[in-house]
Design an enzyme around this catalytic site. Sequence first.
Site, PDB file in Angstrom:
ATOM      1  N   CYS A  12     -15.943   4.271  42.189  1.00 42.01           N
ATOM      2  CA  CYS A  12     -15.330   5.488  42.695  1.00 42.01           C
ATOM      3  C   CYS A  12     -15.776   6.655  41.821  1.00 42.01           C
ATOM      4  O   CYS A  12     -16.447   6.458  40.789  1.00 42.01           O
ATOM      5  CB  CYS A  12     -13.808   5.376  42.677  1.00 42.01           C
ATOM      6  SG  CYS A  12     -13.110   5.211  41.016  1.00 42.01           S
ATOM      7  N   HIS A  40     -12.578  -2.451  34.191  1.00 44.20           N
ATOM      8  CA  HIS A  40     -12.232  -3.849  34.427  1.00 44.20           C
ATOM      9  C   HIS A  40     -13.396  -4.579  35.096  1.00 44.20           C
ATOM     10  O   HIS A  40     -13.280  -5.073  36.219  1.00 44.20           O
ATOM     11  CB  HIS A  40     -10.962  -3.949  35.276  1.00 44.20           C
ATOM     12  CG  HIS A  40      -9.718  -3.671  34.502  1.00 44.20           C
ATOM     13  ND1 HIS A  40      -8.575  -3.136  35.066  1.00 44.20           N
ATOM     14  CD2 HIS A  40      -9.432  -3.834  33.196  1.00 44.20           C
ATOM     15  CE1 HIS A  40      -7.655  -3.000  34.128  1.00 44.20           C
ATOM     16  NE2 HIS A  40      -8.148  -3.415  32.997  1.00 44.20           N
ATOM     17  N   HIS A  73      -8.660   5.011  32.806  1.00 42.02           N
ATOM     18  CA  HIS A  73      -7.254   4.704  33.075  1.00 42.02           C
ATOM     19  C   HIS A  73      -6.304   5.698  32.409  1.00 42.02           C
ATOM     20  O   HIS A  73      -5.153   5.818  32.808  1.00 42.02           O
ATOM     21  CB  HIS A  73      -6.904   3.303  32.552  1.00 42.02           C
ATOM     22  CG  HIS A  73      -7.607   2.200  33.275  1.00 42.02           C
ATOM     23  ND1 HIS A  73      -8.448   1.307  32.647  1.00 42.02           N
ATOM     24  CD2 HIS A  73      -7.592   1.840  34.576  1.00 42.02           C
ATOM     25  CE1 HIS A  73      -8.923   0.449  33.529  1.00 42.02           C
ATOM     26  NE2 HIS A  73      -8.422   0.751  34.711  1.00 42.02           N
ATOM     27  N   HIS A 123      -0.227  -2.618  33.516  1.00 44.32           N
ATOM     28  CA  HIS A 123      -1.554  -2.026  33.739  1.00 44.32           C
ATOM     29  C   HIS A 123      -1.732  -0.825  32.814  1.00 44.32           C
ATOM     30  O   HIS A 123      -0.806  -0.033  32.629  1.00 44.32           O
ATOM     31  CB  HIS A 123      -1.687  -1.592  35.201  1.00 44.32           C
ATOM     32  CG  HIS A 123      -3.087  -1.257  35.605  1.00 44.32           C
ATOM     33  ND1 HIS A 123      -3.675  -0.045  35.289  1.00 44.32           N
ATOM     34  CD2 HIS A 123      -4.021  -1.975  36.277  1.00 44.32           C
ATOM     35  CE1 HIS A 123      -4.900  -0.035  35.771  1.00 44.32           C
ATOM     36  NE2 HIS A 123      -5.144  -1.190  36.365  1.00 44.32           N
ATOM     37  N   GLU A 125      -3.127   1.989  33.165  1.00 46.55           N
ATOM     38  CA  GLU A 125      -2.855   3.283  33.793  1.00 46.55           C
ATOM     39  C   GLU A 125      -1.364   3.600  33.771  1.00 46.55           C
ATOM     40  O   GLU A 125      -0.957   4.731  33.459  1.00 46.55           O
ATOM     41  CB  GLU A 125      -3.373   3.304  35.237  1.00 46.55           C
ATOM     42  CG  GLU A 125      -3.133   4.634  35.945  1.00 46.55           C
ATOM     43  CD  GLU A 125      -3.535   4.621  37.403  1.00 46.55           C
ATOM     44  OE1 GLU A 125      -2.814   5.228  38.216  1.00 46.55           O
ATOM     45  OE2 GLU A 125      -4.577   4.008  37.739  1.00 46.55           O
ATOM     46  N   CYS A 191      -5.019   7.661  44.837  1.00 49.90           N
ATOM     47  CA  CYS A 191      -6.337   8.296  44.871  1.00 49.90           C
ATOM     48  C   CYS A 191      -6.913   8.249  46.280  1.00 49.90           C
ATOM     49  O   CYS A 191      -6.819   7.229  46.971  1.00 49.90           O
ATOM     50  CB  CYS A 191      -7.257   7.570  43.891  1.00 49.90           C
ATOM     51  SG  CYS A 191      -8.972   8.064  43.988  1.00 49.90           S
ATOM     52  N   SER A 219      -8.966  -6.392  37.769  1.00 47.70           N
ATOM     53  CA  SER A 219      -9.004  -5.081  38.414  1.00 47.70           C
ATOM     54  C   SER A 219      -7.914  -4.981  39.479  1.00 47.70           C
ATOM     55  O   SER A 219      -7.931  -5.726  40.471  1.00 47.70           O
ATOM     56  CB  SER A 219     -10.383  -4.840  39.044  1.00 47.70           C
ATOM     57  OG  SER A 219     -10.352  -3.742  39.926  1.00 47.70           O
ATOM     58  N   ASN A 221      -7.260  -2.570  41.731  1.00 50.01           N
ATOM     59  CA  ASN A 221      -7.693  -2.131  43.065  1.00 50.01           C
ATOM     60  C   ASN A 221      -8.486  -3.220  43.773  1.00 50.01           C
ATOM     61  O   ASN A 221      -8.434  -3.344  44.994  1.00 50.01           O
ATOM     62  CB  ASN A 221      -8.477  -0.814  42.968  1.00 50.01           C
ATOM     63  CG  ASN A 221      -9.872  -0.993  42.424  1.00 50.01           C
ATOM     64  OD1 ASN A 221     -10.806  -1.262  43.163  1.00 50.01           O
ATOM     65  ND2 ASN A 221     -10.037  -0.827  41.111  1.00 50.01           N
TER      66      ASN A 221
END
Length: 278
Positions: A12, A40, A73, A123, A125, A191, A219, A221
């Site tokens: 991304c 990740h 992150h 996580h 983030e 996002c 990961s 996502n």
Amino acid sequence: MNVKIAKEAGFCFGVKRAMKMAWDELELNSDIYALGPLIHNKQAVQRYEDKGLLTVDTINDIPNDKSVVIRSHGVSRDIYDKANSNNLNIIDTTCPFVKKIHNIVNEFYEKGYKIIIIGDKNHPEIIGINGWCENSALIVKSIDDVNSLNLDNNSKYCLVAQTTLNLELYNEIVNILSKKLDNITFKNTICSATKTRQQAAKELSVDVDCMIVIGGKHSSNTQKLVNICKEQVPTFAIETKEDLDIDKLNKFNLIGVTAGASTPDWIIEDVISFIESL
């Protein structure tokens, strides 16, 4: 055996930006530390470590006067304070979408709002976001978590979400909390790249016989893409082409491929070339 690739797959904007910033620094100076794995994806991280990047777990592991990469992150406010007090050169690759959440959380917290974060409390983030409200946020990951919250209807709340959150889950939680609380501000901080990647994966999975999702096991996502695809067709989660089960793949004629936001193009291309060679 034919292969179709999702319209949106792989790096991304935020990850691509972070990886370029870190690589550019390594070209100038190999004595650089990363606070946690850069992304990740262990294969991509290995390339950077071979270049000289040193990955550490805490800010205390970095000698004074050195350079530190803050990964995409993001981190909590106290990490910046510690880095500055140790005279570290900060290479801040925090994704702009994550930085936006930091600003929202900090702004509303200072206005007296209680913060609710939808995401995985373990996580990086989420840990970073929570650090912008003095680690006081209520963190929920599921509908059950939301229903078990001890909420005060006399307080003001602000809700934000992990950037990689599933949009359907976000909408369900918003619907529940809007009925429970009179004074809550909702900030959809998912996002846009996550939304389009998940939608592209869902659309492709309807048209193929099976899906392959490429990405790191840790990961967030990537795992969400796996879950979305599994609802439609048999789905295989892999990190590299070595993880593919040829016997299982041979049962399918049309194979769909997507990849998480931390998956480099070269790994995706390796997988596709391998499938097409079968």
